[in-house]
Scaffold this active site. Structure first.
Site, PDB file in Angstrom:
ATOM      1  CG  ASP A  66      -2.144   0.822   1.068  1.00 23.75           C
ATOM      2  OD1 ASP A  66      -2.131   1.734   0.227  1.00 23.75           O
ATOM      3  OD2 ASP A  66      -3.139   0.566   1.770  1.00 23.75           O
ATOM      4  CG  ASP A  67      -0.191   4.665  -0.087  1.00 25.39           C
ATOM      5  OD1 ASP A  67      -0.929   4.307  -1.022  1.00 25.39           O
ATOM      6  OD2 ASP A  67      -0.590   5.365   0.855  1.00 25.39           O
ATOM      7  CB  SER A 132      -6.274   2.636  -2.366  1.00 27.70           C
ATOM      8  OG  SER A 132      -6.622   1.354  -1.943  1.00 27.70           O
ATOM      9  CG  HIS A 185     -10.283   1.032  -0.445  1.00 29.52           C
ATOM     10  ND1 HIS A 185      -9.275   1.873  -0.854  1.00 29.52           N
ATOM     11  CD2 HIS A 185     -11.344   1.841  -0.176  1.00 29.52           C
ATOM     12  CE1 HIS A 185      -9.676   3.127  -0.825  1.00 29.52           C
ATOM     13  NE2 HIS A 185     -10.937   3.136  -0.416  1.00 29.52           N
ATOM     14  CG  ASP A 345      -2.340   0.834  -3.229  1.00 32.96           C
ATOM     15  OD1 ASP A 345      -1.168   1.230  -3.086  1.00 32.96           O
ATOM     16  OD2 ASP A 345      -3.262   1.177  -2.460  1.00 32.96           O
ATOM     17  CG  ASN A 346      -1.713   4.295  -4.612  1.00 30.73           C
ATOM     18  OD1 ASN A 346      -2.832   3.909  -4.262  1.00 30.73           O
ATOM     19  ND2 ASN A 346      -0.826   4.726  -3.736  1.00 30.73           N
TER      20      ASN A 346
END
Length: 560
Positions: A66-67, A132, A185, A345-346
């Protein structure tokens, strides 16, 4: 203003509030569903999993962080250009020297680096969105999120449309044991307040978040779920962990708990004598990282910044979790027949230590390379030639690639944007998987240099050094749209905010040399790609994005 996150503690127990809240939410959820659960996008034949032979089928792990920025894994020397990065701004609490940052980043990912070296590195790999919810939706559907009206996290707040066919549904219907562990999410969610944490005010601690029934992972193809439904959760004492449909207590550090669950999944698949498809979505290193990781991870780092050490330790906790999973696969005899598809995710956010997104321009929530160009690789021991693959690919390709590896046919009525990568990776097919990739999204400064004052004050609030929650003028909802289209040579970027159009070579990581004026035909052709993309997509699901979307269409119309 005084904290908008402070809550009055009601006399009724939290468990009773949660139970009643979930019941009420579930009772009314059906009234809010705009799209029926009936699949219109794909026609399934009447079969049961037992009709399909699963002997020898590969296990699939879709692994996300995540990130995590592109610079956190050394994909290429350009992403680690110290001269460029030493001048990058960061939030005060994360400031360390660039040499220390690069050393810590590499030290935090030994297992991932080993897998990457044994597999195929996608040096030109992109996720389908800069935030996300839409990005994860693209992984689960193999489709650009704009195809179903999702252009931002706001559009995803009512859940990903139930007409979309999620990847595990196809695996489940072909005899696989399917499980999701970690961040979801992808649901319509509701919140129930919980008492304020006395040590930190991590916004993930403020509510128990839970999914409406229709969007539960078990209703989207997963036999088993353990994790959290919303955008994030606390690293300790999360109030929002669920096992299937029941809330469960947090046990220690969240990365360790998710790893334990993933090991349980591979063990159950072994016991069931079934291949498995596991979606393992760790929340690290998503902010805030104000609490240290357990000592076994934390003691590896001494950068001079406690918060930076916390960040790298959170990454290392995932890396060591993956190591434990690999060891269990070996013990179970599943190792040699398991595929791992990895991505973030990004891109990374400004609220973290270098190297973040390396030398690339941009951050999470933007269509600049720093927002969508992520560390990405595929590992399948003995079945793929190790090395770099430099053509344009997307995380949307995970969907058809995984199905292809399992010899599962994609239903003819399913219109994917992703393509199977196996013909290029195994059969050395000529050409490229994608001629173009297109993004339309909010151009938000939430996670870039412009918002550093907010993040500095946010950390003071989280640590109880201030009772005032800082104003954030750069949320998605307050931001205009932008579009980006990339091919294997150029990136064309347009932002409504400043009416700026830029054409850049992909090798221009900072996008400093605007070639638009000198290449009008290239600009025209790439704008045509964006128009075709819009014509084959749906308008935003949320009202707040309708006008922004129309502004993009207007700009493209005027550019003809």
């Amino acid at each position: 203003m005084k904290s908008a996150l402070k809550k009055s503690v009601v006399s009724t127990s939290i468990s009773l509030i949660l139970a009643s809240g979930m019941a009420a939410f579930a009772a009314h959820a059906a009234d809010d569903v705009k799209l029926k659960a009936t699949k219109t996008n794909v026609a399934f034949s009447d079969f049961t999993p037992t009709e399909y032979s699963t002997k020898g089928k590969p296990n699939i792990i879709v692994l996300t962080m995540d990130d995590l920025g592109y610079g956190q894994l050394p994909f290429d020397k350009g992403s680690f250009d110290p001269k460029t990065m030493e001048n990058r701004e960061v939030v005060d609490t994360y400031k360390i020297g660039i040499d220390k940052a690069i050393e810590a980043a590499q030290k935090s990912t030994p297992t991932l680096l080993s897998l990457m070296d044994e597999g195929v590195r996608f040096t030109n790999g992109y996720v389908a969105h800069g935030v996300s919810g839409p990005s994860r939706a693209a992984i689960m559907t193999g489709r650009a999120p704009a195809r179903f009206g999702v252009y931002s996290n706001t559009d995803a707040q009512d859940g990903i449309p139930l007409t979309e066919t999620f990847l595990p549904e196809l695996f489940q219907n072909h005899g696989y044991y399917t499980a999701a562990v970690g961040k979801w999410h992808l649901s319509k969610i509701s919140n129930v307040p919980v008492p304020e944490d006395k040590q930190t005010r991590d916004y993930h601690d403020n509510f128990t978040t839970f999914s409406a029934e229709e969007w539960q992972p078990q209703n989207r193809g997963f036999d088993y779920f353990m994790g959290f439904h919303a955008a994030g959760t606390a690293y300790y004492n999360s109030p929002s962990l669920f096992k299937n449909r029941e809330r469960v207590p947090a046990k220690g550090y969240i990365s360790d708990q998710l790893t334990d669950e993933a090991i349980g999944v591979v063990d159950r698949a072994k016991t069931l004598d079934q291949p498995f498809m596991l979606y393992l979505a760790y929340n690290a290193p998503h902010l805030p990282n104000d609490n240290p990781a357990p000592d076994q991870y934390q003691k590896q780092f001494n950068t001079g910044s406690q918060t930076a050490d916390n960040y790298y330790a959170s990454v290392y906790s995932v890396d060591q979790g993956v190591k434990r999973i690999l060891e269990q696969l070996k013990k179970n005899g599943q190792y040699d027949n398991t595929i791992i598809l990895f991505t973030s995710d990004n891109g990374a956010v400004i609220d973290g230590p270098l190297p973040l997104n390396g030398a690339q321009k941009g951050y999470k929530s933007q269509t600049y390379p720093g927002g969508t160009h992520t560390p990405m690789f595929m590992w399948w021991k003995g079945k793929l030639q190790p090395g770099n693959y430099d053509k344009l690919i997307s995380a949307m390709d995970f969907y058809p690639t995984a199905l292809d590896a399992a010899d599962i046919s994609i239903p003819k009525d399913l219109k994917l944007d992703g393509v199977s990568l196996l013909p290029w990776l195994q059969d050395k097919k000529q050409g490229e998987p994608h001629k173009n990739l297109t993004w339309i999204t909010s151009y938000s400064h939430w996670f870039d240099e412009e918002n550093i004052p907010f993040w500095d004050n946010y950390h003071k609030f989280v640590r109880h050094q201030s009772d005032d929650y800082p104003h954030n003028p750069n949320t998605e909802d307050l931001s205009q749209f932008s579009y980006t289209v990339r091919n294997n040579d150029y990136s064309l970027v347009y932002t409504v905010e400043n009416n700026q159009l830029g054409l850049y070579k992909l090798t221009d990581l900072q996008q400093k040399d605007n070639l638009a004026a000198a290449n009008p035909q290239v600009v025209k052709e790439m704008q045509g790609v964006v128009r075709e993309f819009i014509d084959s997509s749906q308008p935003p699901l949320s009202e707040v994005n309708q006008e922004k979307f129309n502004n993009i269409k207007k700009a493209l119309s005027e550019a003809k």
